[in-house]
Write an enzyme that holds these catalytic residues in place. Structure first.
Site: not given
Ligand code: GLP
Length: 243
Positions: A67, A136, A138, A143
């Site tokens: 992404d 959440n 995702h 989402e």
């Molecule tokens: C962002 C990214 C996700 C990632 C998520 C969790 O939203 N788009 O790909 O998995 O964060 O991040 P973290 O590893 O900092 O909890």
């Protein structure tokens, strides 16, 4: 699904990096699907360390990231392009042409989604997709919603994601409101999926995703339907998953 229980973040990172490097060693010209977020940073550090020791070679590897924020210049420090340069690409022998992310500044969103979709298809699909898990549920930026989105698409980020990601920005107002992301089908078509999770605050969501109902309200729950998923988590994040 295979579950690897790690003692702590360091151990989780080493285990995840071992799986990524096994993929590179077994298939030097593999296509890796990569992720951002704080969770995979330690695994990237290990890969850089092993490359520097001469144990890993990225010269034939191709990467596609999950992404990118829409409207974000890739030179902006908060762009996922920048993140990948900082944590991996800038430190290993991968050529710039072999690394791919959605273009946050693309003039035409629909065209950009179609371009990224066909790029992944033309590469022959993803051998190993690395995933973190949003608070959440995702994956990528898919989402919670009414249906599982299929291909690459542009999403409106939820308030909870903006809230969770504001730690990287000066304020919540600066967090982009939209992003490009691989869709659920894109992710599910990866031949192997590696999920990394860490910390007690993820424990309830990890249990919902991997042991709860498969529903678009918890996007990651679709991973229960994939035939080759490896979950690597520290004790805290896996504490609500039965042994
Ligand atoms: C962002 C990214 C996700 C990632 C998520 C969790 O939203 N788009 O790909 O998995 O964060 O991040 P973290 O590893 O900092 O909890």
């Amino acid at each position: 699904m295979k579950i690897y229980r790690a003692k702590n973040y360091e151990d989780m990172s080493r285990k995840a990096a071992n799986i990524l490097s096994a993929q590179i060693i077994l298939k030097p010209d593999c296509v890796l699907g990569l992720a951002t977020g704080s969770t995979p940073i330690g695994a990237y550090e290990k890969l850089v360390e092993w490359y520097q020791k001469g144990d890993l070679d990225f010269s034939e590897v191709t990467t596609v990231n999950l992404d990118e924020y829409k409207g974000m210049d890739r030179e902006n420090e908060q762009s996922y392009y920048h993140f990948m340069q900082d944590h991996l690409f800038g430190h290993v022998n991968i050529s710039a042409e072999s690394t791919h992310l959605p273009d946050g500044l693309a003039a035409d969103s629909a065209q950009e989604c179609a371009r990224y979709d066909s790029l992944i298809r033309d590469l022959g699909g993803i051998d190993l997709q690395l995933l973190g898990l949003g608070h959440n549920g995702h994956i990528g930026f898919n989402e919670p919603g009414e249906a599982f989105e299929k291909g690459v698409h542009c999403v409106d980020l939820t308030e909870s994601t903006i809230e969770a990601n504001k730690r990287f920005f000066a304020s919540a107002d600066e967090v982009p409101k939209q992003a490009y992301t691989m869709g659920i089908q894109t992710i599910m078509q990866a031949r192997k999926i590696l999920v990394v999770v860490c910390g007690e605050e993820k424990a309830d969501m990890v249990a919902k995703v991997f042991c709860g109902e498969v529903t678009p309200a918890v996007p990651g729950s679709i991973l229960q339907m994939h035939r080759d998923v490896i979950l690597v988590g520290d004790e805290a994040a896996l504490s609500k998953i039965p042994e």
